[in-house]
Design a protein around this motif. Structure first.
Motif, PDB file in Angstrom:
ATOM      1  N   PRO A 110       0.794  -1.238   0.000  1.00 47.04           N
ATOM      2  CA  PRO A 110       0.000   0.000   0.000  1.00 47.04           C
ATOM      3  C   PRO A 110       0.818   1.277   0.000  1.00 47.04           C
ATOM      4  CG  PRO A 110       0.026  -0.961   2.197  1.00 47.04           C
ATOM      5  CD  PRO A 110       0.717  -1.944   1.296  1.00 47.04           C
ATOM      6  N   PHE A 111       2.149   1.173  -0.006  1.00 46.84           N
ATOM      7  CA  PHE A 111       2.982   2.369   0.064  1.00 46.84           C
ATOM      8  C   PHE A 111       3.613   2.754  -1.265  1.00 46.84           C
ATOM      9  CE2 PHE A 111       3.709   1.499   4.864  1.00 46.84           C
ATOM     10  CZ  PHE A 111       2.496   2.097   5.148  1.00 46.84           C
ATOM     11  N   ILE A 112       3.570   1.883  -2.270  1.00 45.89           N
ATOM     12  CA  ILE A 112       3.905   2.334  -3.613  1.00 45.89           C
ATOM     13  C   ILE A 112       2.668   3.039  -4.169  1.00 45.89           C
ATOM     14  CG2 ILE A 112       5.689   0.612  -4.066  1.00 45.89           C
ATOM     15  CD1 ILE A 112       3.605  -1.035  -5.569  1.00 45.89           C
ATOM     16  N   ASN A 113       2.849   3.810  -5.237  1.00 45.74           N
ATOM     17  CA  ASN A 113       1.740   4.621  -5.734  1.00 45.74           C
ATOM     18  C   ASN A 113       0.523   3.789  -6.129  1.00 45.74           C
ATOM     19  OD1 ASN A 113       3.614   6.649  -5.369  1.00 45.74           O
ATOM     20  ND2 ASN A 113       3.258   7.599  -7.364  1.00 45.74           N
ATOM     21  N   ALA A 114       0.758   2.687  -6.823  1.00 40.55           N
ATOM     22  CA  ALA A 114      -0.371   1.866  -7.260  1.00 40.55           C
ATOM     23  C   ALA A 114      -1.173   1.357  -6.063  1.00 40.55           C
ATOM     24  CB  ALA A 114       0.128   0.699  -8.105  1.00 40.55           C
ATOM     25  N   GLY A 115      -0.475   0.894  -5.036  1.00 36.85           N
ATOM     26  CA  GLY A 115      -1.164   0.406  -3.846  1.00 36.85           C
ATOM     27  C   GLY A 115      -1.927   1.513  -3.143  1.00 36.85           C
ATOM     28  N   ALA A 116      -1.338   2.687  -3.088  1.00 38.67           N
ATOM     29  CA  ALA A 116      -2.008   3.816  -2.424  1.00 38.67           C
ATOM     30  C   ALA A 116      -3.232   4.273  -3.203  1.00 38.67           C
ATOM     31  CB  ALA A 116      -1.025   4.966  -2.253  1.00 38.67           C
ATOM     32  N   ILE A 117      -3.215   4.105  -4.512  1.00 45.63           N
ATOM     33  CA  ILE A 117      -4.391   4.457  -5.313  1.00 45.63           C
ATOM     34  C   ILE A 117      -5.537   3.486  -5.023  1.00 45.63           C
ATOM     35  CG2 ILE A 117      -5.272   4.575  -7.679  1.00 45.63           C
ATOM     36  CD1 ILE A 117      -2.442   5.668  -8.458  1.00 45.63           C
ATOM     37  N   ASP A 161      -2.285  18.136 -12.676  1.00 40.64           N
ATOM     38  CA  ASP A 161      -1.845  18.593 -13.985  1.00 40.64           C
ATOM     39  C   ASP A 161      -0.685  17.765 -14.548  1.00 40.64           C
ATOM     40  OD1 ASP A 161      -3.727  20.591 -13.879  1.00 40.64           O
ATOM     41  OD2 ASP A 161      -2.318  22.166 -13.282  1.00 40.64           O
ATOM     42  N   THR A 162       0.071  17.121 -13.671  1.00 42.26           N
ATOM     43  CA  THR A 162       1.291  16.423 -14.120  1.00 42.26           C
ATOM     44  C   THR A 162       1.287  14.925 -13.817  1.00 42.26           C
ATOM     45  OG1 THR A 162       2.439  16.900 -12.024  1.00 42.26           O
ATOM     46  CG2 THR A 162       2.653  18.531 -13.794  1.00 42.26           C
ATOM     47  N   GLY A 163       0.206  14.412 -13.215  1.00 45.01           N
ATOM     48  CA  GLY A 163       0.222  13.030 -12.726  1.00 45.01           C
ATOM     49  C   GLY A 163      -0.121  11.981 -13.765  1.00 45.01           C
ATOM     50  N   PHE A 164       0.516  12.061 -14.921  1.00 47.07           N
ATOM     51  CA  PHE A 164       0.168  11.146 -16.014  1.00 47.07           C
ATOM     52  C   PHE A 164       0.523   9.697 -15.694  1.00 47.07           C
ATOM     53  CE2 PHE A 164       1.221  15.302 -18.001  1.00 47.07           C
ATOM     54  CZ  PHE A 164      -0.066  15.644 -18.376  1.00 47.07           C
ATOM     55  N   ARG A 165       1.629   9.479 -15.005  1.00 43.45           N
ATOM     56  CA  ARG A 165       2.000   8.098 -14.668  1.00 43.45           C
ATOM     57  C   ARG A 165       1.010   7.508 -13.666  1.00 43.45           C
ATOM     58  NH1 ARG A 165       6.775   4.887 -15.016  1.00 43.45           N
ATOM     59  NH2 ARG A 165       7.855   6.630 -15.992  1.00 43.45           N
ATOM     60  N   ASN A 166       0.573   8.316 -12.706  1.00 43.94           N
ATOM     61  CA  ASN A 166      -0.438   7.832 -11.767  1.00 43.94           C
ATOM     62  C   ASN A 166      -1.756   7.546 -12.475  1.00 43.94           C
ATOM     63  OD1 ASN A 166       1.048   7.815  -9.317  1.00 43.94           O
ATOM     64  ND2 ASN A 166       0.894  10.043  -9.205  1.00 43.94           N
ATOM     65  N   MET A 167      -2.077   8.357 -13.482  1.00 38.63           N
ATOM     66  CA  MET A 167      -3.271   8.089 -14.276  1.00 38.63           C
ATOM     67  C   MET A 167      -3.138   6.758 -14.997  1.00 38.63           C
ATOM     68  SD  MET A 167      -3.878  11.879 -15.891  1.00 38.63           S
ATOM     69  CE  MET A 167      -3.786  13.345 -14.832  1.00 38.63           C
ATOM     70  N   ALA A 168      -1.942   6.493 -15.517  1.00 41.86           N
ATOM     71  CA  ALA A 168      -1.705   5.217 -16.201  1.00 41.86           C
ATOM     72  C   ALA A 168      -1.852   4.044 -15.236  1.00 41.86           C
ATOM     73  CB  ALA A 168      -0.320   5.219 -16.843  1.00 41.86           C
ATOM     74  N   HIS A 181     -14.178   2.592  -8.611  1.00 41.81           N
ATOM     75  CA  HIS A 181     -14.717   3.905  -8.943  1.00 41.81           C
ATOM     76  C   HIS A 181     -14.014   4.475 -10.166  1.00 41.81           C
ATOM     77  CE1 HIS A 181     -15.447   3.390  -4.590  1.00 41.81           C
ATOM     78  NE2 HIS A 181     -16.575   4.031  -4.826  1.00 41.81           N
ATOM     79  N   ALA A 182     -14.595   5.530 -10.724  1.00 41.19           N
ATOM     80  CA  ALA A 182     -13.994   6.193 -11.876  1.00 41.19           C
ATOM     81  C   ALA A 182     -12.600   6.695 -11.518  1.00 41.19           C
ATOM     82  CB  ALA A 182     -14.880   7.346 -12.340  1.00 41.19           C
ATOM     83  N   VAL A 183     -11.683   6.568 -12.461  1.00 37.67           N
ATOM     84  CA  VAL A 183     -10.286   6.916 -12.207  1.00 37.67           C
ATOM     85  C   VAL A 183     -10.134   8.354 -11.746  1.00 37.67           C
ATOM     86  CG1 VAL A 183      -8.085   7.326 -13.398  1.00 37.67           C
ATOM     87  CG2 VAL A 183      -9.265   5.138 -13.674  1.00 37.67           C
ATOM     88  N   ASP A 184     -10.841   9.292 -12.370  1.00 34.27           N
ATOM     89  CA  ASP A 184     -10.662  10.695 -11.997  1.00 34.27           C
ATOM     90  C   ASP A 184     -11.120  10.971 -10.578  1.00 34.27           C
ATOM     91  OD1 ASP A 184     -13.303  10.226 -12.873  1.00 34.27           O
ATOM     92  OD2 ASP A 184     -13.610  12.351 -13.291  1.00 34.27           O
ATOM     93  N   LEU A 185     -12.130  10.257 -10.112  1.00 33.13           N
ATOM     94  CA  LEU A 185     -12.601  10.441  -8.738  1.00 33.13           C
ATOM     95  C   LEU A 185     -11.584   9.899  -7.735  1.00 33.13           C
ATOM     96  CD1 LEU A 185     -16.379   9.465  -9.070  1.00 33.13           C
ATOM     97  CD2 LEU A 185     -15.327  11.725  -9.303  1.00 33.13           C
ATOM     98  N   VAL A 186     -11.056   8.724  -8.015  1.00 24.13           N
ATOM     99  CA  VAL A 186     -10.068   8.115  -7.116  1.00 24.13           C
ATOM    100  C   VAL A 186      -8.815   8.977  -7.046  1.00 24.13           C
ATOM    101  CG1 VAL A 186      -8.628   6.087  -6.680  1.00 24.13           C
ATOM    102  CG2 VAL A 186     -10.944   5.795  -7.580  1.00 24.13           C
ATOM    103  N   LEU A 187      -8.348   9.430  -8.204  1.00 25.43           N
ATOM    104  CA  LEU A 187      -7.134  10.243  -8.215  1.00 25.43           C
ATOM    105  C   LEU A 187      -7.351  11.594  -7.558  1.00 25.43           C
ATOM    106  CD1 LEU A 187      -5.624   9.438 -11.723  1.00 25.43           C
ATOM    107  CD2 LEU A 187      -4.866   8.613  -9.491  1.00 25.43           C
ATOM    108  N   GLY A 188      -8.564  12.115  -7.612  1.00 26.77           N
ATOM    109  CA  GLY A 188      -8.848  13.346  -6.885  1.00 26.77           C
ATOM    110  C   GLY A 188      -8.601  13.192  -5.399  1.00 26.77           C
ATOM    111  N   VAL A 189      -9.020  12.043  -4.853  1.00 32.72           N
ATOM    112  CA  VAL A 189      -8.765  11.748  -3.439  1.00 32.72           C
ATOM    113  C   VAL A 189      -7.266  11.581  -3.197  1.00 32.72           C
ATOM    114  CG1 VAL A 189      -9.154  10.090  -1.568  1.00 32.72           C
ATOM    115  CG2 VAL A 189     -11.021  10.696  -3.122  1.00 32.72           C
ATOM    116  N   TYR A 190      -6.617  10.818  -4.056  1.00 33.54           N
ATOM    117  CA  TYR A 190      -5.198  10.520  -3.878  1.00 33.54           C
ATOM    118  C   TYR A 190      -4.337  11.773  -3.954  1.00 33.54           C
ATOM    119  CZ  TYR A 190      -0.560   8.643  -4.838  1.00 33.54           C
ATOM    120  OH  TYR A 190       0.786   8.382  -4.798  1.00 33.54           O
TER     121      TYR A 190
END
Length: 310
Positions: A110-117, A161-168, A181-190
């Motif tokens: 859960p501490f790498i980005n994918a896990g935290a997402i 604005d710059t989190g393209f890798r996290n979006m991927a 949930h929708a990716v944009d909603l989850v990333l908004g929280v993250y």
């Protein structure tokens, strides 16, 4: 031991270091931070606090927020979380996408980005992002007993604005069915949880419950002793990405770093420590913050691998 004199001495030694690492530049708000800044704060088991340097200057805690997000998620779904996120060191960079394909969209920890997402997806639950973000902010304020803690909206926008890798990463896990949930909603929280701004003093206080088996003397139990031990274990084995083993080898204290230059370290039963030095090493961890913690561990003997009697 005169702890105040010790941390002042460590600050003096750190200030003389010429190679301070490099600040993170891929988030605009972090690129502007002065690498000369340094703060160190310690909260002891009895509530005593000592601090030195820029310990009262708020900074973006970034991935340190994953500790608090994990605590909330475990409170919501318990051990069911481990069906969607692993508990093993990754051995890869914090934003790597390589392992996700081989492991069918299940992040290593859960501490790498994918896990935290994935954890952010759990914390979003049936709420709107603003409600989940508000819950996180209230939780951290509760832990630190400080309502002045805030989310740096400029940093959050920079991340969006710059989190393209996290979006991927998020879209990849969505394709495997590991985001609900929708990716944009989850990333908004993250992105907003990563933009939490705390000083070293506030962060040391916020980590105190992990030092005291999940309990705060003034407020009562936050989590069970078993859960506190497990979160500390994950911090030790996974808290510094592909440098977690080296951090354990050199310092021997559970810790979680962030690319804002902060590190939260927990000595069970003794101390909660926060250090901030914005320059990063090649692994994305605070270069001089790590050095300061090594100095502190050597001087105090604070290591989970050292016998209590010594």
């Amino acid at each position: 031991m005169d702890l105040q004199a010790l941390i002042d001495r460590i600050r003096g030694r750190i200030s003389a270091e010429e190679d301070r690492g490099d600040v993170a530049t891929y988030i605009p708000g972090l690129a502007r931070i002065d690498p000369a800044r340094f703060g160190l704060a310690i909260t002891l088991a009895d509530g005593t606090q000592v601090a030195s340097g820029d310990a009262d200057t708020p900074f973006s805690i970034q991935s340190i927020s994953k500790v608090f997000a994990l605590t909330l998620a475990l409170g919501k779904v318990g051990d069911q979380l481990w069906q969607r996120v692993g508990r093993e060191p990754s051995g890869s960079a914090f934003n790597s996408i390589v392992q996700l394909e081989a492991e069918k969209g299940i992040p290593r920890n859960p501490f790498i980005n994918a896990g935290a997402i994935v954890v952010a997806d759990v914390n979003l639950g049936n709420h709107q992002p603003r409600e989940a973000i508000g819950e996180m902010l209230r939780f951290v304020r509760f832990l630190a007993d400080d309502d002045s803690i805030f989310i740096d909206e400029d940093i959050a926008k920079g991340e969006q604005d710059t989190g393209f890798r996290n979006m991927a990463l998020a879209n990849y896990m969505r394709a495997f069915g590991n985001l609900r949930h929708a990716v944009d909603l989850v990333l908004g929280v993250y992105f907003h949880q990563c933009a939490l701004a705390l000083s070293a003093t506030q962060l040391a206080q916020a980590g105190r419950f992990l030092m005291l088996d999940g309990r705060l003397p003034e407020q009562g139990r936050v989590i069970s002793p078993a859960r506190a031990r497990r979160i500390n274990a994950l911090m030790l084995t996974c808290g510094h990405y592909d440098a977690s083993g080296d951090f354990a080898f050199r310092i021997g204290i559970p810790g979680k770093s962030g690319v804002g230059g902060g590190i939260l370290a927990v000595v069970p039963g003794r101390a909660s420590i926060a250090v901030w030095s914005p320059g990063l090493n090649e692994n994305g961890n605070s270069k001089l913050g790590t050095l300061a913690l090594q100095m502190l561990a050597e001087e105090t003997g604070w290591s989970i691998f050292r016998a209590a009697s010594t």
